[in-house]
Design a protein around this motif. Structure first.
Motif, mmCIF file in Angstrom:
data_model
loop_
_atom_site.group_PDB
_atom_site.id
_atom_site.type_symbol
_atom_site.label_atom_id
_atom_site.label_comp_id
_atom_site.label_asym_id
_atom_site.label_seq_id
_atom_site.Cartn_x
_atom_site.Cartn_y
_atom_site.Cartn_z
ATOM 1 N N GLU A 150 0.813 -1.208 0.000
ATOM 2 C CA GLU A 150 0.000 0.000 0.000
ATOM 3 C C GLU A 150 0.852 1.265 0.000
ATOM 4 O O GLU A 150 0.354 2.353 -0.292
ATOM 5 C CB GLU A 150 -0.943 -0.017 1.197
ATOM 6 C CG GLU A 150 -2.005 -1.108 1.095
ATOM 7 C CD GLU A 150 -2.882 -1.185 2.329
ATOM 8 O OE1 GLU A 150 -2.609 -0.423 3.298
ATOM 9 O OE2 GLU A 150 -3.823 -1.991 2.335
ATOM 10 N N GLY A 151 2.130 1.125 0.352
ATOM 11 C CA GLY A 151 3.035 2.264 0.260
ATOM 12 C C GLY A 151 2.993 3.217 1.437
ATOM 13 O O GLY A 151 3.505 4.340 1.332
ATOM 14 N N LYS A 152 2.434 2.802 2.548
ATOM 15 C CA LYS A 152 2.396 3.656 3.730
ATOM 16 C C LYS A 152 3.706 3.524 4.511
ATOM 17 O O LYS A 152 4.269 2.436 4.626
ATOM 18 C CB LYS A 152 1.215 3.272 4.621
ATOM 19 C CG LYS A 152 -0.138 3.463 3.951
ATOM 20 C CD LYS A 152 -1.263 2.985 4.845
ATOM 21 C CE LYS A 152 -2.615 3.131 4.160
ATOM 22 N NZ LYS A 152 -3.722 2.617 5.006
ATOM 23 N N GLY A 153 4.172 4.622 5.046
ATOM 24 C CA GLY A 153 5.393 4.597 5.832
ATOM 25 C C GLY A 153 5.225 3.811 7.119
ATOM 26 O O GLY A 153 4.177 3.887 7.769
ATOM 27 N N PHE A 154 6.255 3.080 7.506
ATOM 28 C CA PHE A 154 6.186 2.286 8.734
ATOM 29 C C PHE A 154 7.524 2.227 9.480
ATOM 30 O O PHE A 154 7.573 1.814 10.641
ATOM 31 C CB PHE A 154 5.725 0.860 8.425
ATOM 32 C CG PHE A 154 6.686 0.077 7.566
ATOM 33 C CD1 PHE A 154 7.644 -0.737 8.140
ATOM 34 C CD2 PHE A 154 6.629 0.167 6.181
ATOM 35 C CE1 PHE A 154 8.534 -1.463 7.342
ATOM 36 C CE2 PHE A 154 7.506 -0.543 5.382
ATOM 37 C CZ PHE A 154 8.465 -1.361 5.958
ATOM 38 N N ALA A 155 8.620 2.639 8.843
ATOM 39 C CA ALA A 155 9.951 2.512 9.426
ATOM 40 C C ALA A 155 10.461 3.877 9.901
ATOM 41 O O ALA A 155 10.369 4.869 9.177
ATOM 42 C CB ALA A 155 10.920 1.925 8.403
ATOM 43 N N VAL A 156 10.991 3.901 11.137
ATOM 44 C CA VAL A 156 11.502 5.140 11.715
ATOM 45 C C VAL A 156 12.805 5.534 11.018
ATOM 46 O O VAL A 156 13.739 4.733 10.915
ATOM 47 C CB VAL A 156 11.743 4.978 13.227
ATOM 48 C CG1 VAL A 156 12.342 6.271 13.818
ATOM 49 C CG2 VAL A 156 10.438 4.625 13.930
ATOM 50 N N ALA A 157 12.871 6.762 10.540
ATOM 51 C CA ALA A 157 14.033 7.232 9.777
ATOM 52 C C ALA A 157 15.236 7.463 10.689
ATOM 53 O O ALA A 157 15.101 7.877 11.839
ATOM 54 C CB ALA A 157 13.681 8.524 9.049
ATOM 55 N N ASN A 158 16.401 7.197 10.157
ATOM 56 C CA ASN A 158 17.659 7.483 10.846
ATOM 57 C C ASN A 158 17.861 9.003 10.888
ATOM 58 O O ASN A 158 17.794 9.672 9.852
ATOM 59 C CB ASN A 158 18.803 6.822 10.071
ATOM 60 C CG ASN A 158 20.142 6.958 10.754
ATOM 61 O OD1 ASN A 158 20.316 7.759 11.666
ATOM 62 N ND2 ASN A 158 21.113 6.182 10.299
ATOM 63 N N PRO A 159 18.118 9.569 12.075
ATOM 64 C CA PRO A 159 18.315 11.030 12.135
ATOM 65 C C PRO A 159 19.598 11.480 11.445
ATOM 66 O O PRO A 159 19.755 12.668 11.134
ATOM 67 C CB PRO A 159 18.362 11.309 13.641
ATOM 68 C CG PRO A 159 18.782 10.018 14.256
ATOM 69 C CD PRO A 159 18.172 8.947 13.398
ATOM 70 N N ASN A 160 20.516 10.547 11.203
ATOM 71 C CA ASN A 160 21.773 10.882 10.526
ATOM 72 C C ASN A 160 21.979 9.942 9.332
ATOM 73 O O ASN A 160 22.901 9.125 9.321
ATOM 74 C CB ASN A 160 22.951 10.767 11.506
ATOM 75 C CG ASN A 160 22.814 11.714 12.676
ATOM 76 O OD1 ASN A 160 22.775 12.926 12.487
ATOM 77 N ND2 ASN A 160 22.709 11.160 13.880
ATOM 78 N N PRO A 161 21.135 10.052 8.316
ATOM 79 C CA PRO A 161 21.193 9.111 7.199
ATOM 80 C C PRO A 161 22.302 9.453 6.208
ATOM 81 O O PRO A 161 22.838 10.564 6.217
ATOM 82 C CB PRO A 161 19.827 9.271 6.547
ATOM 83 C CG PRO A 161 19.509 10.713 6.774
ATOM 84 C CD PRO A 161 20.048 11.033 8.147
ATOM 85 N N MET A 162 22.622 8.491 5.364
ATOM 86 C CA MET A 162 23.581 8.741 4.293
ATOM 87 C C MET A 162 23.012 9.735 3.282
ATOM 88 O O MET A 162 23.738 10.582 2.744
ATOM 89 C CB MET A 162 23.947 7.427 3.594
ATOM 90 C CG MET A 162 24.966 7.589 2.471
ATOM 91 S SD MET A 162 25.403 6.006 1.697
ATOM 92 C CE MET A 162 26.173 5.143 3.057
ATOM 93 N N PHE A 163 21.698 9.629 3.023
ATOM 94 C CA PHE A 163 21.026 10.540 2.091
ATOM 95 C C PHE A 163 19.838 11.168 2.815
ATOM 96 O O PHE A 163 19.256 10.548 3.712
ATOM 97 C CB PHE A 163 20.546 9.783 0.852
ATOM 98 C CG PHE A 163 21.618 8.997 0.157
ATOM 99 C CD1 PHE A 163 22.576 9.640 -0.618
ATOM 100 C CD2 PHE A 163 21.683 7.619 0.282
ATOM 101 C CE1 PHE A 163 23.563 8.921 -1.256
ATOM 102 C CE2 PHE A 163 22.673 6.892 -0.357
ATOM 103 C CZ PHE A 163 23.622 7.551 -1.126
ATOM 104 N N PRO A 164 19.428 12.351 2.432
ATOM 105 C CA PRO A 164 18.299 13.018 3.101
ATOM 106 C C PRO A 164 17.024 12.186 2.990
ATOM 107 O O PRO A 164 16.738 11.599 1.938
ATOM 108 C CB PRO A 164 18.167 14.340 2.351
ATOM 109 C CG PRO A 164 19.498 14.576 1.720
ATOM 110 C CD PRO A 164 20.040 13.210 1.391
ATOM 111 N N ASN A 165 16.249 12.142 4.063
ATOM 112 C CA ASN A 165 14.981 11.417 4.088
ATOM 113 C C ASN A 165 13.808 12.381 3.964
ATOM 114 O O ASN A 165 13.890 13.525 4.427
ATOM 115 C CB ASN A 165 14.824 10.652 5.405
ATOM 116 C CG ASN A 165 15.630 9.374 5.433
ATOM 117 O OD1 ASN A 165 15.720 8.679 4.435
ATOM 118 N ND2 ASN A 165 16.207 9.063 6.593
ATOM 119 N N PRO A 166 12.714 11.936 3.383
ATOM 120 C CA PRO A 166 11.492 12.739 3.448
ATOM 121 C C PRO A 166 10.974 12.724 4.887
ATOM 122 O O PRO A 166 11.375 11.876 5.687
ATOM 123 C CB PRO A 166 10.543 11.993 2.502
ATOM 124 C CG PRO A 166 11.042 10.587 2.494
ATOM 125 C CD PRO A 166 12.532 10.680 2.651
#
Length: 340
Positions: A150-166
Motif C-alpha cells: 500500500e506504500g504507507k510509511g512504517f519505518a523510523v528514519a535514521n536522524p543521521n542518514p547517508m542521504f536526506p529522508n522525506p
C-alpha cells in the motif's frame, strides 16, 4: 471478451526430445515465448514457481525481463508460495518488476502446494510462530505483503542518514502505485476463495481442488466462484472482481498434436490424495479435433464463469511448438465459444 493466456511450469531436463534442456534454455525461451505470444494476441503470460526442482523458482528476474521485452501482455505467476518469502523483500522485487512493465504485473500468490522437499521453507530460514501452522504462516506473510504494497510509511528514519529522508515514517522503495490491487490468490477450497475476496485479492483456480462435494471439478469450482463473488460484494470493494482458471487444452490439428496429446482424448477428472491426507479432485485434460473440443469446453461451467483462461503449455517442446498450440486455440476454438 475473455482474456486468454498461458501458464508455463518452466520445466527443463536433458532429455533427447526436449528443447528446454537447461535452466538457461527455459528462462530465455520463456522470454521469447512471451514476446511471440503477445504478437499473436495472447493477453497474459504466467509462470509457476517451485523450489528445489528443475523448474522456475525465482520469478522476479524473469518477470522483469519479460516486462522489458513486451508492451501489452499481463505478466504473472501461478503461484508464489508465501511460506518461502520475505514479504518486505518481495515488495521491493515486485515493485521493480511492475515499474519495468509499466504496471502490467498480475501477481499470483498462495500458501503453496506440496513441494519437492519436506518443509522446504525451513531451509530458507522460516518457521511458523508459536501456535501457527505452516498454512497460517503463509497467510500471515501474504497479509504483510499486501499491507506493505500500500506504500504507507512504517519505518523510523535514521536522524543521521547517508542521504536526506522525506519527513515521517519511511516506506519500501520502489513503490509501484496500483500493484496492491493486482494481487491474485490461488485457492483450492471454498473457504480460501472467500478469504481471498475478503482481503481484496483476485481469484486463481487451477486444475485441482480439494474435494468438498464429490462433484466434477468444474462444478465445484463454479460454486467457489459464486461464493467468492458474493464475499467480494459483501466486503464492499470498489473494483470489479476477477477470476482466472487454468486448464490443459489442446486442439488436435496436425500429426504432432495427435502424437503428443492424442492419448488425452478420453481424459476424465481423477480423485487422489493431496497433502495432510485430504482428498482432491484433479481436472481432466482436453484434447480433441477443434469441432469436438468446442463442444467439450462449452460444458465446463468454470471456464464460462471465469474472465481469464490460462492454457497450461508443454514448455519443454520449445517456443515454436507452443506458439502453434496457442495459435490453434485462438484461431479454431476461441471465436466459436465467444471468447474472441
Amino acid at each position: 471478451m475473455k482474456k486468454i493466456g498461458f501458464l508455463s511450469f518452466g520445466h527443463w531436463s536433458n532429455h533427447p526430445s526436449y528443447q528446454a534442456k537447461t535452466a538457461s534454455d527455459t528462462l530465455l525461451q520463456s522470454i521469447d515465448l512471451s514476446v511471440a505470444a503477445e504478437e499473436i494476441g495472447i493477453d497474459t503470460v504466467n509462470f509457476r514457481v517451485h523450489h528445489f526442482a528443475a523448474q522456475l523458482g525465482s520469478p522476479f528476474p524473469l518477470l522483469a525481463a519479460i516486462g522489458a521485452k513486451t508492451k501489452s501482455v499481463e505478466i504473472g505467476t501461478g503461484v508464489i508460495d508465501m511460506r518461502y518469502e520475505n514479504p518486505l523483500y518481495m515488495v521491493e522485487d515486485a515493485g521493480a518488476a511492475d515499474l519495468i512493465s509499466a504496471g502490467r504485473l498480475q501477481l499470483g500468490i498462495s500458501r503453496g502446494s506440496p513441494e519437492q522437499v519436506i518443509d522446504g521453507w525451513r531451509y530458507f530460514g522460516y518457521e511458523p510462530k508459536e501456535g501457527e501452522t505452516q498454512i497460517d504462516m503463509g497467510r500471515r506473510k501474504a497479509l504483510e505483503f499486501l499491507e506493505k504494497l500500500e506504500g504507507k510509511g512504517f519505518a523510523v528514519a535514521n536522524p543521521n542518514p547517508m542521504f536526506p529522508n522525506p519527513p515521517g515514517l519511511l516506506r519500501l522503495e520502489p513503490y509501484s502505485e496500483g500493484l496492491r490491487e493486482r494481487i491474485w490468490w490461488g485457492a483450492a477450497t471454498n473457504a480460501t476463495a472467500v478469504w481471498a475476496a475478503e482481503h481484496g485479492m483476485y481469484l486463481q483456480l487451477s486444475t485441482l481442488k480439494m474435494d468438498e462435494s464429490g462433484e466434477p471439478l468444474h462444478v465445484q469450482q463454479t460454486e467457489m466462484i459464486r461464493q467468492y463473488r458474493e464475499a467480494w460484494k459483501k466486503a464492499g470493494h470498489q473494483r470489479e472482481p476477477r477470476v482466472s482458471v487454468s486448464r490443459s487444452i489442446f486442439a488436435l490439428t496436425n500429426d504432432a498434436d495427435r502424437l503428443y496429446f492424442g492419448r488425452d482424448a478420453n481424459s476424465k477428472d481423477q480423485i487422489g490424495m493431496l497433502g495432510e491426507g485430504r482428498q482432491a479432485v484433479f481436472g481432466r485434460s482436453y484434447a480433441a479435433e477443434p469441432d469436438q473440443l468446442i463442444k467439450q469446453l462449452a460444458e465446463d461451467t468454470t471456464i464460462a464463469e471465469a474472465d481469464t483462461l490460462l492454457l497450461t503449455i508443454p514448455n519443454t517442446l520449445g517456443v515454436e511448438y507452443n506458439v502453434h498450440v496457442l495459435s490453434s486455440i485462438l484461431q479454431h476454438v476461441a471465436p466459436e465459444l465467444g471468447w474472441r
